[in-house]
Write a protein that holds these residues in place. Structure first.
Motif, PDB file in Angstrom:
ATOM      1  N   VAL A 278       2.025  -0.635   3.613  1.00 40.63           N
ATOM      2  CA  VAL A 278       1.588   0.506   2.804  1.00 40.63           C
ATOM      3  C   VAL A 278       1.142   0.030   1.429  1.00 40.63           C
ATOM      4  CG1 VAL A 278       2.387   2.580   1.613  1.00 40.63           C
ATOM      5  CG2 VAL A 278       2.925   2.240   4.034  1.00 40.63           C
ATOM      6  N   ILE A 281      -2.234  -1.595   1.692  1.00 39.23           N
ATOM      7  CA  ILE A 281      -3.289  -0.602   1.906  1.00 39.23           C
ATOM      8  C   ILE A 281      -3.648   0.078   0.592  1.00 39.23           C
ATOM      9  CG2 ILE A 281      -3.811   1.615   2.986  1.00 39.23           C
ATOM     10  CD1 ILE A 281      -2.195   0.698   5.416  1.00 39.23           C
ATOM     11  N   VAL A 282      -2.625   0.539  -0.143  1.00 43.35           N
ATOM     12  CA  VAL A 282      -2.852   1.235  -1.408  1.00 43.35           C
ATOM     13  C   VAL A 282      -3.540   0.326  -2.421  1.00 43.35           C
ATOM     14  CG1 VAL A 282      -1.709   2.338  -3.367  1.00 43.35           C
ATOM     15  CG2 VAL A 282      -0.943   2.840  -1.049  1.00 43.35           C
ATOM     16  N   VAL A 293      -6.044   9.370   0.252  1.00 41.21           N
ATOM     17  CA  VAL A 293      -4.674   9.123   0.734  1.00 41.21           C
ATOM     18  C   VAL A 293      -3.628   9.336  -0.354  1.00 41.21           C
ATOM     19  CG1 VAL A 293      -5.487   7.476   2.452  1.00 41.21           C
ATOM     20  CG2 VAL A 293      -4.845   6.665   0.194  1.00 41.21           C
ATOM     21  N   LYS A 294      -4.047   9.781  -1.525  1.00 41.95           N
ATOM     22  CA  LYS A 294      -3.110   9.911  -2.650  1.00 41.95           C
ATOM     23  C   LYS A 294      -1.974  10.877  -2.349  1.00 41.95           C
ATOM     24  CE  LYS A 294      -3.095  10.586  -7.665  1.00 41.95           C
ATOM     25  NZ  LYS A 294      -3.922  10.901  -8.862  1.00 41.95           N
ATOM     26  N   LEU A 296      -0.336  11.306   0.341  1.00 44.72           N
ATOM     27  CA  LEU A 296       0.677  10.820   1.291  1.00 44.72           C
ATOM     28  C   LEU A 296       1.892  10.237   0.584  1.00 44.72           C
ATOM     29  CD1 LEU A 296      -1.604   9.117   3.982  1.00 44.72           C
ATOM     30  CD2 LEU A 296      -0.440  11.322   4.123  1.00 44.72           C
ATOM     31  N   PRO A 302       2.488   3.694   7.680  1.00 44.98           N
ATOM     32  CA  PRO A 302       1.136   3.122   7.630  1.00 44.98           C
ATOM     33  C   PRO A 302       0.152   3.844   8.550  1.00 44.98           C
ATOM     34  CG  PRO A 302       2.767   1.373   7.741  1.00 44.98           C
ATOM     35  CD  PRO A 302       3.508   2.660   7.927  1.00 44.98           C
ATOM     36  N   PHE A 305      -1.629   6.715   6.913  1.00 47.98           N
ATOM     37  CA  PHE A 305      -2.731   6.287   6.058  1.00 47.98           C
ATOM     38  C   PHE A 305      -3.980   5.983   6.895  1.00 47.98           C
ATOM     39  CE2 PHE A 305       0.742   5.666   3.150  1.00 47.98           C
ATOM     40  CZ  PHE A 305       0.191   5.816   1.887  1.00 47.98           C
TER      41      PHE A 305
END
Length: 415
Positions: A278, A281-282, A293-294, A296, A302, A305
């Protein structure tokens, strides 16, 4: 066994002579060497499994004769009676001591590591205990000359890659860290020995140069580096490349399909936890993709996302329509059959990805469409592809068959 050990050769007093003819011509080199001192004996090596096979050890009665060769070795001596013969003279003392010392050190460290695994104790703690025992044994024999080896307990955890010059850290069973600093492996006179610091254990070793030559220190350092837990950092997956979702794709960013393929590699890595994935990804997302995706939050799975990003940026295609397009893909004019096959495979992968065709049926569909859309009937007949539709080759096998056949046809045309 080493001929040096079996013959009891005094290595510091001995030279090695190679290029021997094993005839009377060899007496010339022995007469030459007698000029520098009294020769105690000549040991000729006849064992074929020895690294010194065909050579001879010339052992002087005293080490004084070796001083004349100290800075001149190795040397080549041309035989005066036979100009085709050249004798090579070299010393073995330093090389032999380094090799033997290194072999013994490696064996000792390997045994000690096995003991550490069986006992559950830290390797560094066991190493320190053994060094302390060696200290006691040597102190019983002599009290001159010391070597200070400082093993310092530290609360810090190393976070940067380790080099042989850096402090080496390994977690012990007591939760504390044990640091071994190679810079402390230096000879000090007894009156100038550094005082013991708080949280450190200091040991003193007589005959520092003999006990811990640079070669032995290097082996110890390399062994500890290799056995540390830093390998998990070295083999950590690479960071994801940035993706923003902007069109056209800006420089230094990747499109969504490329970014998504990288995610698949991270998902398949068992050493990467969900929280780590995660975070990666961010960190890789830039607005507007980051804004998508903010909501989540950092504690989401994951997959949440990826599903959200797929819905926003993945290519949306109707499976049946895409398959119909696949059935109309034919070989272009001037296109090689192997290039046509690769183009079909790329198209087919998109169909399999959206589950319109089962993966196990992809090879059969690929062969059918190739036979339908390829204009090179000679190649199809030569490879008997129509007869292989029930048992189709895999894509790599198919591609190789085509390339080989293409080379054959090209050779016939140019021959």
């Amino acid at each position: 066994m080493d001929v040096i050990e079996t013959e009891g050769i005094k290595v510091p007093n001995a030279l090695i002579v190679s290029g021997l003819t094993h005839t009377e011509v060899d007496e010339e080199i022995y007469e030459f060497l007698k000029q520098f001192g009294s020769i105690d004996r000549v040991v000729k090596v006849s064992e074929k499994n020895s690294e010194f096979y065909g050579k001879a050890f010339v052992e002087y009665a005293s080490g004084a004769a070796m001083e004349a060769f100290e800075k001149g070795l190795p040397i080549d001596k041309l035989c005066e009676s036979d100009k085709r013969v050249v004798f090579h003279i070299e010393a073995r003392a330093k090389v032999y001591s380094n090799e033997k010392g290194t072999d013994l050190t490696k064996t000792f460290l390997t045994d000690l590591q096995n003991i550490a695994k069986l006992s559950g104790r830290s390797f560094e703690h066991l190493l320190h205990d053994e060094l302390s025992r060696i200290t006691g044994l040597i102190k019983e024999q002599s009290g001159t000359g010391v070597l200070q080896v400082s093993v310092v307990r530290s609360a810090e955890t190393a976070s940067s890659p380790v080099s042989p010059d850096a402090t080496l850290t390994d977690s012990g069973t007591d939760g504390q860290n044990l640091s071994l600093d190679p810079s402390n492996l230096t000879s000090r006179p007894p009156e100038k020995a550094l005082p013991t610091q708080v949280g450190s254990v200091t040991s003193f070793f007589p005959y520092a140069d003999d006990l811990n030559p640079p070669e032995v220190q290097r082996v110890v350092v390399e062994h500890i580096v290799k056995s540390s837990d830093f390998s998990s950092q070295i083999h950590a997956p690479a960071k994801l490349r940035p993706f923003s979702g902007k069109s056209p794709c800006p420089n230094f960013e990747v499109d969504y399909e490329t970014w998504r393929s990288s995610i698949e590699c991270h998902l398949a890595d068992p050493s990467v936890s969900s929280a780590q994935l995660v975070r990666r990804i961010v960190d890789s997302l830039l607005p507007p993709a980051a804004t998508v995706v903010k909501s989540l939050g950092p504690h989401a799975n994951p997959k949440a996302f990826i599903d959200l990003l797929d819905s926003a940026y993945a290519t949306v295609e109707d499976g049946d329509e895409l398959f119909a397009q696949f059935l109309n893909v034919n070989q272009n004019s001037g296109e090689k059959p192997s290039n046509y096959l690769q183009r079909l495979q790329t198209f087919l992968n998109r169909i399999v990805k959206i589950k319109t065709i089962a993966p196990q049926d992809s090879d059969k569909q690929l062969l059918k469409q190739f036979c339908r859309g390829c204009w090179n009937n000679v190649l199809i007949n030569n490879l008997q592809l129509e007869k292989r539709k029930d048992n189709p080759p895999t894509f790599p096998e198919f591609l190789l068959l085509l390339r080989v056949e293409e080379d054959k046809q090209t050779a016939k045309q140019t021959g």
